[in-house]
Each structure stands twice: as C-alpha cells, then as structure tokens.
Design an enzyme around this catalytic site. Structure first.
Site: not given
Ligand code: NAD
Length: 314
Positions: A151, A258, A263, A281, A283
C-alpha cells in the site's frame, strides 16, 4: 463491554467509542506495565499503537479479550499467532496512514537530494555559502527504488511519478507479469538491479526474520554512489552503524530514518551527521492521518464487539 486504549488516539474517535462502551483511555498505560496488566483483566478489546507489546504475558492477563485494534499497520508488536489461537481478532488501520508515510518519503528524498536546507543558521549569521550550496540535485528524472510494493510503496510511487521520477520496485510476492506493474508504470526489478539503479532507495517492508538486517554493510555498499536511503518501515532492517560509516565516508548522499533498532536510539552513533535526517517514528502520524486511523479503528473495534455480542445473544 470494556475497551482499554493504552496509547494516544484521536479524542473524537474515543468519544464515539464511549457512547457505546465502557472505555478506559490512558495514553500513559503503555509506560506502566503493571497498570496495563491490571486494566486488561476485564477488557473485551485493547487498542494500541506500536509501543504496547501485545505478547503472551499480556494476553494471558486478558482472558475476555476479543479484539486488538492497532492504530497503524505494522504488527511486529503483536503476537498475531497467539491472538489467532485464542480467536482474538487483530484489526490494523490498513491504508489510513499511507499518504502520510508516502509524503514523508518524497519530502525527505527531495531535502536530501537538494541538500541546501540546513544552512539557515549560517545565512542568519550573515554567511553566504552560495558556492557550497550550488550543486544540489533535482528530483525530477531521478530513479526511486522501492523495497516492498504494498500500500505505502504504491502511493509513494504515484507521488514520485507525478514529480517526474522513474520508479522501480523489488517485491518477491508480486509476479513480474502482475497487472499492478502496468497499472502503476513501475518496473519490477531484482534487489541487486534496484541497488544499482536507484538514486533514492525507500523501504516499505514488514520486520520479519527474513527482513531483519536486510540493509547490512554489504547491501549498503551495493547502493549507487551518492544515493539516498529512506527508512520508514521498521528499525532492525537497516544496520545503523553501517549506514553511519557510509555517510561519513561520503559513499551515500544522505539518509532519513524514522524508525530505529531501539526507540529512542541509545548512544551517540547517529549524532552530528549533516545529511542524516532523524524523526521519532512519526512518518505515518499527521493531524489528518491520526483522525483517519483512529476513526477506522473505532469503527472496526465497534463492529467486532457488536458482532460478538450478537453471536453470544443467539
Ligand atoms: P503492505 O503489507 O501493504 O506491503 C508490504 C509489502 O512488502 C508487501 O507487498 C510484501 O510482499 C512486501 N515484502 C515483504 N517482504 C519483503 C522482502 N523481503 N522484500 C521485498 N518486499 C517484501 O504494508 P504497507 O502498508 O505498505 O507498510 C509497509 C511497512 O511500513 C509496514 O510493515 C510498517 O512496518 C511500516 N509503517 C511505518 C509507519 C511509520 O510511521 N514509520 C507507518 C505505517 C507503516
């Protein structure tokens, strides 16, 4: 039915829950483990962000728990398997903070590529470092490489393409002939190809055993000279010491972190690097995303508890 909220949540969404349930909202509970354990003893639902550890010990102390609402998307602080075993629904706020993270990626990439924005104190003092600040880089025409094309990765790609960037992504779960590549105009590549091509590398993967330490010294060494690394995914995926070395030696153009191994980070290893942006943290946290995330979780938890009550009444 009783709901415990152990980290900050938008007040309007909390009020909405209060209208239907017995709600304890105490954003400080996360830092008082004994109080938290006492609070969940009679809880039907628990709502957390990323700091409350929903582990076996906490679950054992919450025998009535039916739902865990997560004000965010990463689930690494929740023992999902243990919840599944107990039939406890884990409810993340999928999509609700994606725009905040995607914008963070673009802003930090632009700041780091251009490299002129840290000079305000010098200018205010009467200095005029035009020569030093005249070789900043433009974002248009550069290559953004996304590790993880879920996403957030997809939204970051859309913003980047609107700026004239070319975008490639590595995500082994998405086949090379999947429609999403054509629909988004993003090129699927191997991890090595991405590191070779990308001017900006941005991480959007969950923290798993398979992704822990993915960006170690060897991977960072494969990045294009002068490239920029943005990590909004999870600490533990990037080796912080290796990143600092690459920045100090001028091999990388900059980095934005971030999320951190610990943390807040301990020690001074991240200090005094002009091309390293550090944020706590946040973002995914903006005024707007906090409202969207909180509203979505209030709705999902309400629905889950109502369905459970209806099933019990039958
Ligand atoms: P998502 O589940 O929609 O997408 C994650 C993608 O990563 C999936 O398509 C999966 O196939 C892929 N993936 C898994 N392992 C992989 C690898 N080894 N190599 C390449 N691709 C791989 O998740 P999202 O909503 O896009 O969020 C991603 C990450 O961002 C979350 O897991 C979360 O930890 C982090 N996040 C951080 C914040 C923040 O405030 N910093 C906010 C939201 C999300």
């Amino acid at each position: 039915m009783k709901i415990i909220i152990s980290e900050f949540m938008d007040e309007a969404a909390v009020d909405q829950l209060r209208a239907r349930f017995d709600v304890t909202y105490d954003a400080g509970l996360v830092d008082r483990p004994d109080d938290l354990l006492a609070a969940v003893a009679h809880a039907d639902a628990l709502i957390v962000r990323n700091r409350t550890q929903v582990n076996q010990a906490l679950l054992a102390g919450a025998p009535q728990l039916k739902a865990v609402g997560r004000l965010g998307v990463g689930l690494d602080n929740i023992d999902v398997a243990a919840c599944e075993q107990r039939n406890i629904q884990v409810l993340p706020a999928t999509g609700a903070n994606a725009l905040a993270v995607a914008e963070y990626v673009i802003v930090s990439a632009m700041l780091l590529l251009r490299g002129v924005f840290a000079a305000s104190p010098d200018i205010a003092r009467g200095e005029w470092p035009r020569a030093r600040l005249s070789d900043g880089r433009e974002t248009g025409g550069k290559v953004l490489g996304l590790i993880g094309f879920g996403g957030i990765g997809q939204l970051a790609a859309s913003l980047a393409r609107n700026l004239g960037m070319s975008v490639c992504a590595y995500d082994p779960a998405i086949k090379d002939d999947a429609a999403i590549w054509q629909e988004t105009g993003v090129r699927p590549v191997s991890l090595d190809q991405l590191l070779e091509q990308a001017d900006v590398v941005s991480l959007h993967i969950p923290l798993l055993d398979s992704t822990r330490g993915l960006f170690d010294a060897a991977r960072i060494a494969k990045m294009k000279p002068g490239a920029v690394l943005v990590n909004t995914s999870r600490g533990g995926i990037v080796d912080e010491a290796a990143l600092v070395s690459a920045l100090q030696e001028g091999r990388l153009g900059g980095a934005a972190l971030d999320v951190f191994e610990q943390e807040p980070p301990t020690g001074q290893h991240l200090a005094h690097l002009p091309n390293l942006i550090l944020t706590p943290h946040v973002a995914g946290v903006t005024a707007e995303s906090n409202q969207r995330v909180s509203q979505l979780i209030a709705d999902r938890v309400s629905k889950c508890l109502s369905a459970d009550a209806a099933a019990t009444a039958r």
